[in-house]
Write an enzyme that holds these catalytic residues in place. Structure first.
Site, PDB file in Angstrom:
ATOM      1  N   GLU A   1       0.846  -1.196   0.000  1.00  0.00           N
ATOM      2  CA  GLU A   1       0.000   0.000   0.000  1.00  0.00           C
ATOM      3  C   GLU A   1       0.884   1.250   0.000  1.00  0.00           C
ATOM      4  O   GLU A   1       1.071   1.892   1.031  1.00  0.00           O
ATOM      5  CB  GLU A   1      -0.936  -0.018   1.209  1.00  0.00           C
TER       6      GLU A   1
ATOM      7  N   GLU B   1      -6.276  -7.727  -0.312  1.00  0.00           N
ATOM      8  CA  GLU B   1      -6.696  -7.718   1.090  1.00  0.00           C
ATOM      9  C   GLU B   1      -8.145  -7.265   1.182  1.00  0.00           C
ATOM     10  O   GLU B   1      -8.577  -6.392   0.428  1.00  0.00           O
ATOM     11  CB  GLU B   1      -5.842  -6.760   1.930  1.00  0.00           C
TER      12      GLU B   1
END
Length: 646
Positions: free
Chosen positions: A443, A575
């Site tokens: 991320e 995710e």
């Protein structure tokens, strides 16, 4: 997941027919299945080590139930997995219910952790199923009489069998009747009971014969042919075998024949008798050579499968989070060491893909970013756990203490470090097949800035993706065509659609895009929020967000389908998940529903949903499995997730 308090804390063929017995002769029907048993030290840290005991069935019949033994000079076992281990030097490991049967050609692995009390040892593994001559520290008994040897042509299931008198320098052939399915370049077992589609038998994925043979040439059923014994010997990496065998074999017989009508499982099924074929069944004796005549695994190219086609095989995935990505070491964030038993449990539950987040910055030399070889070894061991379970693996550089800041000031530094690290990683894993995917980052964002990225931010982040792809491709070999996963800015769907740039690649259709999904935040991750319900089944408006419901979810994943999947770029939903709130009545009902809906919505639009499991199963956690035992903590939630792939 982003590093935060929530995410960290709450969150083999046998040579001829020799080596069957130490001395004398045995009836074929009474011979125990023979296995190659070896002890392998996987990771050593001075005062202790982890090791695997690997048992490989080198016969053409199933081993049903097993036990093996070993003993040390100074080392002592402090923990074990994948077997019941008893004794206190010597030790005995006995099968569990799920790994009692070892199929022909299959290898199972037992894990142990030891205290060193001195040098780390690699003892000989022995037992009734073990062929000690396949252990480099053992030797073959030489008190065998060549005068009692029986000619191959006279052997049957009721005859006595002794060591064949074959010189190790002869042109002996060893044969195997075991067949596999070459599924578009990857070998899988053929199912015994499943008649169509894919199955799951003997703790492994398998493919039915009907489905396997439906592929275009050169794919399909393969195996069952004779190969030179020199190949099978060399694959054991034991020079002592040759000298031991030659001392016990006469040079009077120069070859091993496989006569038609025999009952000898070391020969191809095309030579077996009708009676023996009936005994082993059609899965091992299909009585058809046409399906294999033009299908050789050596002629298969992996270049034909696109990223979108691969995502269709990857099913539903699971993250082994907060373990190898933990800063400072695998157990630093409270999870135990990852084991084969854990991965087997995940596969048995219905998951097909493992996402393996890794913090790689355990450097031998921090000045040049050289990764410690011991850390490489441990990551590779875990990768092999997943591949042993016939799962796909998506392995990345995770948060890794946040050094990937997407600013012009940091761009040159980050790209240089990415190039150096991914070159090492790709080189180490360069021989692995298409079941292993590399994912460049996680991320990526400027710390603390969750807003819409500036042109600077997303331009630099896109350059990270390009550096990753270029570095991996430059290592060549299988990495030249490996499927690679790049990320949108902060893995946010809207930022990805608006700002992501697909890297330039040297091969077509081998890239995937990764996004994550945790909307609405107040329901999924905020444990202080009063938002405890979600979706159309909610009963209390004050406990429900007014956005990010089912229609919003569908629209978000539809964006990924239209902008990427439909354009030939596979998509990984790397995710997603909801923390447990065990202190809130009926919260689990909504948590199950959210996960079920998100999984199904993503899956039906061509994404690979990969659930985030942080290893913590209590209030505020996201674990599905007990990391120590592999036991299912939330069976209903697991079923809600994996049933999307039914």
């Amino acid at each position: 997941m982003k590093i935060s308090h929530l995410k960290k804390m709450a969150t083999a063929a046998l040579l001829g027919v020799g080596l069957f017995a130490a001395q004398g002769s045995l009836a074929l029907s009474s011979i125990a299945p023979i296995a190659n048993c070896k002890y392998v030290v996987n990771n050593s840290w001075g005062s202790g080590a982890t090791a695997s005991i690997e048992i490989t069935n080198i016969r053409s019949t199933v081993i049903s139930g097993w036990s093996v033994n070993w003993n040390y000079v100074n080392n002592r076992v402090t923990g074990s997995w994948n077997a019941t281990v008893t004794g206190s030097n010597p030790y005995t490991a006995t099968n569990l219910s799920w790994n009692a049967n070892i199929q022909p050609g299959q290898t199972i692995s037992i894990g142990v952790q030891v205290n060193g009390n001195g040098a780390i040892e690699a003892p000989t593994v022995y037992g009734s199923i073990c062929t000690n001559s396949y252990n480099s520290t053992s030797s073959v008994t030489t008190s065998r009489s060549s005068s009692s040897s029986t000619a191959p042509s006279s052997r049957s299931s009721s005859s006595s069998l002794v060591l064949s008198s074959v010189s190790s320098s002869s042109s002996t052939s060893a044969c195997s009747g075991v067949q596999q399915c070459n599924w578009y370049g990857t070998l899988y077992p053929l199912c015994v009971n499943t008649q169509s589609g894919w199955g799951y038998e003997n703790n492994k994925s398998c493919i039915s014969r009907a489905t396997c043979t439906s592929q275009p040439s050169p794919f399909g059923v393969t195996g069952g042919a004779c190969v030179p014994s020199s190949s099978s010997i060399s694959s054991q990496s034991s020079s002592s075998i040759r000298s031991s065998i030659s001392s016990s074999r006469s040079s009077s017989s120069s070859s091993l024949s496989c006569p038609q009508g025999n009952s000898w499982p070391d020969c191809p099924y095309t030579t077996w008798s009708d009676a023996y074929c009936a005994q082993v069944g059609p899965s091992l004796c299909p009585r058809s050579s046409s399906s294999t005549s033009s299908r050789s695994s050596s002629s298969v190219s992996s270049g034909g499968i696109t990223s979108v086609e691969l995502t269709k095989r990857m099913g539903i995935g699971w993250n082994v989070g907060n373990s190898l990505d933990a800063i400072g070491g695998e157990t630093n964030w409270g999870n135990p060491l990852i084991t084969q038993q854990l991965i087997n449990s995940v596969k048995a539950a219905g998951f097909k893909t493992i996402r393996l987040p890794v913090a790689w910055s355990k450097f031998s030399d921090e000045s040049n970013f050289v990764i410690q070889s011991a850390w490489m070894d441990r990551v590779e061991q875990v990768v092999n756990y997943a591949l042993n379970a016939d799962m796909y693996v998506v392995m990345n550089i995770h948060w890794d203490n946040g050094w990937m800041q997407p600013t012009y000031a940091q761009q040159a530094y980050v790209n240089n470090r990415l190039k150096i690290m991914w070159t090492q990683i790709a080189t180490r894993f360069g021989n692995y097949d298409d079941r292993l995917l590399f994912a460049g980052t996680n991320e990526v964002m400027v710390d603390g800035d969750y807003g819409t990225p500036t042109a600077e931010y997303y331009t630099v982040q896109n350059s990270f993706n390009q550096t990753f792809v270029t570095a991996v491709r430059a290592t060549g070999g299988k990495n030249a065509t490996r499927h690679l996963v790049v990320q949108g800015f902060n893995t946010n769907i809207d930022h990805t659609v608006n700002f992501a740039k697909i890297p330039t690649d040297t091969v077509s259709n081998r890239l995937m895009m990764e996004v994550h999904y945790y909307d609405p935040y107040n329901f999924t991750l905020n444990t202080s929020s009063n938002i405890t319900q979600w979706g159309s089944i909610a009963t209390n408006p004050s406990a429900t967000e007014t956005w990010a419901n089912e229609s919003y979810t569908d629209a978000q994943f539809q964006k990924m389908k239209v902008n990427f999947v439909d354009k030939g770029v596979g998509v990984i939903l790397g995710e997603y998940g909801v923390v447990s709130r065990t202190n809130i009545a009926d919260h689990e009902t909504y948590r199950n529903y959210w996960n079920e809906y998100i999984t199904k919505s993503a899956y039906t639009r061509g994404l690979v949903p990969v659930y985030w499991d942080n290893g913590f199963g209590g209030n505020g956690g996201m674990a599905l499995f007990d990391r120590a035992s592999g036991a299912q903590l939330y069976p209903n939630l697991i079923q809600a997730i994996v049933k999307a792939d039914d």
